[in-house]
Structure formats: C-alpha cells, structure tokens
Design a protein around this motif. Structure first.
Motif: not given
Length: 230
Positions: A193-204
């Motif tokens: 597995s790879i897992v990425v948690e990311i702020p929505k603000s970075m996704l446009g």
C-alpha cells in the motif's frame, strides 16, 4: 532523480470523490497483468479524521500470502504509482500525486500540474518532494510534512469478496445467490500500500453539478494508474 518517461501498462481504477468514503477494487486481473508488480488491486478515497483533509490509498500486488511472501514482496523501482485528480470535470488530470521507490524509500511528488496528461508521464521532480521509509511488517513508518502524511508498505488486503460463490452464481449452480454472510476469499492475504493524506486546499476548487443526485456537492474525479519506465 532524473525525469523518466513512463507509460501506463496496467489500466486504472477511478472514482468520484463525492462524500466521506468511496472505493474501487480490481482483484485477479487479466493474465498479462495479474501477479505483476504493476497490478492495482484497490483504490480508496475518503475524508480524513480531519474533515479538511482527504486520504488516498493505492494497493498493488494483491493476494500476497502471509509470512515470507509478504516479507519479501517489494515495490518495483521501475513502476510509478500515479494518483490523478480532475477538479473541473473535464476528465483530464489537473493535478497528480506520484510515488516511486528508490532503495528503502518511497518518494512522493506533488500534488502538481503534470508535465503531460494521458498515458505517458514524467516524474514531477519540479514539484514538492517528500519521502517515507518503506515499512515492514514489524516496523511501521509514517512521514508528516506541510500538513501531508505518507505511508508505504504491506497491509492486510481490505477487500471482502466471496469468489467461490460468485463463480457459482455465474455458472448457474447457485440459484440461491450469495450467502449472508459469505466467505471472504481474500482473508489473511496482503497487499503493498501507499497512503497519502492531504489538505483539500492543495487540490484546487472542485466542480459542482457533477453528481445528478447531489448537484451542489463539490466533486473531484480521481483515478490511479501504474506506469512502467520504457
């Protein structure tokens, strides 16, 4: 790391990120793909515990037996894992998050606008770069940076599916249909597995009007690909 051209070889899994939790699964692929280091088994996208964040999970090399086969399983250094994010509903990736293994580390690039869209990709070395030590069954590693979190390593296969009963239903030998509960064919098996948690603000800003059942709900189109160096 130099830019390398890569091309998709294993298809993709895609979904709409509409609300809290959505999944896509594709175990036991075509013979030319199944069992290879580029075989995608699952893709998950869901809202994190922090409602301002999204989590993406990409699983490859499904159905690894426990014990030595899982311990010895490795991510392929020639295979790029790419999460594609479309925010304006034109079904073309606006941003990508890329992951590729080098030695004992998984390197992540993005989110960033890709150098090119479609089946061919270049590693986005111009973008934000993060890395995490690839975990083992005994040593779990998570990297946190700039509001993002990263993981790479073996995990238990999360999919529940009664494959034998499914085949029986298809063949007509199970007129009663599926059992409740069924038998989990994938129980005890593992994936990488790879897992990425990311702020929505970075996704446009996501588009609205995509889902006819929830036209006011902001929506990302998201899909994942594996791409092998040519």
């Amino acid at each position: 790391m130099k830019n390398k051209k890569l091309i998709a070889i294993a298809g993709s899994l895609g979904l709409l990120v509409l609300s809290v939790f959505l999944t896509a699964s594709d175990h036991i692929d075509a013979p030319s793909i199944s069992g290879t280091s580029a075989d995608i088994s699952d893709f998950y996208a869901f809202q994190a515990e922090d409602p301002n964040n999204l989590v993406f999970v990409v699983n490859v090399q499904g159905l690894l037996p426990p014990g030595t086969p899982t311990i010895q399983a490795e991510f392929d250094e020639n295979v790029l894992l790419e999460i594609n994010i479309d925010s304006n509903n034109d079904l073309i990736e606006d941003l990508v998050i890329q992951a590729i293994k080098r030695d004992s580390l998984m390197y992540f690039f993005g989110p960033a606008q890709p150098a090119q869209t479609g089946l061919n990709s270049e590693i986005a070395t111009f973008a934000a770069q993060n890395s995490v030590e690839i975990s083992t069954t005994e040593n779990v590693q998570i990297t946190t940076n700039d509001g993002m979190k990263f993981f790479a390593g073996p995990r238990e296969d999360p999919t529940f599916f009664d494959l034998d009963q499914f085949n029986a239903v298809l063949s007509g030998s199970a007129p009663e249909g599926f059992n409740n509960p069924g038998t989990d064919t994938f129980a005890g098996k593992n994936v990488l597995s790879i897992v990425v948690e990311i702020p929505k603000s970075m996704l446009g800003t996501p588009a609205t009007g995509v889902n006819p059942f929830a036209p006011n709900t902001p929506t990302y189109n998201v899909w994942v690909e594996t791409k092998r160096k040519q």
